[in-house]
Motif scaffolding. Sequence first.
Motif: not given
Length: 205
Positions: A79-84, A121-123, A128-129
């Motif tokens: 999920g971190v790898q695909v986070y924008p 991001a989807e979630w 993450a921000e």
Amino acid sequence: MSITGTDLAPSQSAVLELEQERLLVREGYDFLDEKRLLLAAGLLRELTRYESLMTAFTERHKEASGAIARAAMRHGLHGVQVYPAPRLEDAELRLAERIYLGVRLVEGELVASEPAERPRAEWPSPEAERCRALLSEMLRDAAVIAAVAGNLFRLVDEYRRTERRARALENVLLPEIEEVLRDMRAHLEDADLEEIIRTRLQFGD
């Protein structure tokens, strides 16, 4: 390296010429010695700044590492790898130059404005921000640090060149001039003494 006096026949005019050359060389050495001190001071300032920036960068790196771990706990590694990620297509590296004792010093700044619309991001999550913001700050910090590091390399190169020139004047050229002057003066004194003896022998006391 050679000096003018090595090509001159011993004479008072040659001695005067060499004394003038010695004065000029001494002035050149004094100039290089002063420049050497100023370069050392400039180096110290840039080094102090570099160390301060690296300390802050290291702290931010630790904070970013923790933020990545928290984001991974929230989203998982995938999920971190695909986070924008931040968009850098329009990023600009701005450089401002200044000259210090003939050395080109640079101030660097990475300007990256957020686009009006960025991938969502989807979630999304605060973790993450926060990770995203810290990594963006590290990119900007790295641009500043890179410019300062380049300044250090250029200042060190100029200091070494100045040091070599100053040592050449102090340890090679000035001693050569002094040696030639001593030899000329000794030769002229011997010539004067011979003339005095010859005159006395010719005309008596």
